[in-house]
Design a protein around this motif. Structure first.
Motif, PDB file in Angstrom:
ATOM      1  N   ARG A   1       0.837  -1.214   0.000  1.00  0.00           N
ATOM      2  CA  ARG A   1       0.000   0.000   0.000  1.00  0.00           C
ATOM      3  C   ARG A   1       0.868   1.259   0.000  1.00  0.00           C
ATOM      4  NH1 ARG A   1      -3.133  -3.305   3.388  1.00  0.00           N
ATOM      5  NH2 ARG A   1      -2.114  -2.481   5.262  1.00  0.00           N
TER       6      ARG A   1
ATOM      7  N   ASN B   1       2.343   1.716  -3.406  1.00  0.00           N
ATOM      8  CA  ASN B   1       1.284   2.132  -4.325  1.00  0.00           C
ATOM      9  C   ASN B   1       1.028   3.631  -4.180  1.00  0.00           C
ATOM     10  OD1 ASN B   1      -0.808   2.134  -6.145  1.00  0.00           O
ATOM     11  ND2 ASN B   1      -2.268   1.185  -4.776  1.00  0.00           N
ATOM     12  N   ARG B   2       0.972   4.112  -2.927  1.00  0.00           N
ATOM     13  CA  ARG B   2       0.784   5.550  -2.705  1.00  0.00           C
ATOM     14  C   ARG B   2       1.947   6.342  -3.290  1.00  0.00           C
ATOM     15  NH1 ARG B   2      -1.009   3.731   2.358  1.00  0.00           N
ATOM     16  NH2 ARG B   2       1.049   4.145   3.252  1.00  0.00           N
TER      17      ARG B   2
ATOM     18  N   ALA C   1       3.929   5.463  -5.793  1.00  0.00           N
ATOM     19  CA  ALA C   1       3.864   5.417  -7.258  1.00  0.00           C
ATOM     20  C   ALA C   1       2.800   6.373  -7.778  1.00  0.00           C
ATOM     21  CB  ALA C   1       3.574   3.995  -7.723  1.00  0.00           C
ATOM     22  N   ARG C   2       1.646   6.386  -7.108  1.00  0.00           N
ATOM     23  CA  ARG C   2       0.583   7.305  -7.542  1.00  0.00           C
ATOM     24  C   ARG C   2       1.017   8.753  -7.388  1.00  0.00           C
ATOM     25  NH1 ARG C   2      -5.287   5.358  -7.093  1.00  0.00           N
ATOM     26  NH2 ARG C   2      -5.074   3.117  -7.287  1.00  0.00           N
ATOM     27  N   SER C   3       1.675   9.039  -6.266  1.00  0.00           N
ATOM     28  CA  SER C   3       2.142  10.400  -6.024  1.00  0.00           C
ATOM     29  C   SER C   3       3.181  10.802  -7.065  1.00  0.00           C
ATOM     30  CB  SER C   3       2.724  10.496  -4.613  1.00  0.00           C
ATOM     31  OG  SER C   3       3.268  11.762  -4.387  1.00  0.00           O
TER      32      SER C   3
ATOM     33  N   ALA D   1       3.590   9.516 -10.087  1.00  0.00           N
ATOM     34  CA  ALA D   1       2.932   9.645 -11.398  1.00  0.00           C
ATOM     35  C   ALA D   1       2.159  10.956 -11.484  1.00  0.00           C
ATOM     36  CB  ALA D   1       2.004   8.462 -11.631  1.00  0.00           C
ATOM     37  N   SER D   2       1.514  11.323 -10.386  1.00  0.00           N
ATOM     38  CA  SER D   2       0.751  12.576 -10.382  1.00  0.00           C
ATOM     39  C   SER D   2       1.694  13.775 -10.537  1.00  0.00           C
ATOM     40  CB  SER D   2      -0.034  12.687  -9.075  1.00  0.00           C
ATOM     41  OG  SER D   2      -0.712  13.916  -9.016  1.00  0.00           O
TER      42      SER D   2
END
Length: 107
Positions: free
Chosen positions: A61, A64-65, A67-69, A71-72
């Protein structure tokens, strides 16, 4: 055959029977002990695997956070770059399209 030999054989037979009975009881006790030890080991392994799963899930988790951050942030930077330098972006996209077209046309 004397009475003494008969009594002696009977006594030996009873001792052997008692020994076999004792061996059987010891075997049963050993089996119970092994079963209890196995149950304890299985429970310990189950608890360890649950703890490891929980750690791995938390780590997944967290990554994942991240990677999302990431990518954003990358998308935001890309959007900002394209808005600030739109002609450069159009040129780069045109060049990339031409290269892809040439590579596909060679087939």
């Amino acid at each position: 055959m004397s009475l003494f030999n008969r009594d002696e054989r009977k006594a030996r037979t009873e001792r052997i029977r008692d020994d076999i009975h004792d061996i059987g009881e010891q075997g049963e006790a050993l089996g119970r002990d092994l079963r209890d030890d196995a149950e304890d080991a299985i429970e310990s392994a189950r608890l360890k695997s649950e703890e490891q799963y929980a750690r791995m899930a938390a780590e997944a988790r967290r990554r994942n956070r991240q990677a999302r951050s990431s990518a954003s942030r990358s998308m935001t930077e890309c959007d900002r770059y394209v808005r600030e330098k739109s002609w450069s972006a159009i040129g780069a996209a045109t060049l990339a399209g031409a290269v892809v077209g040439l590579l596909l046309g060679r087939r």
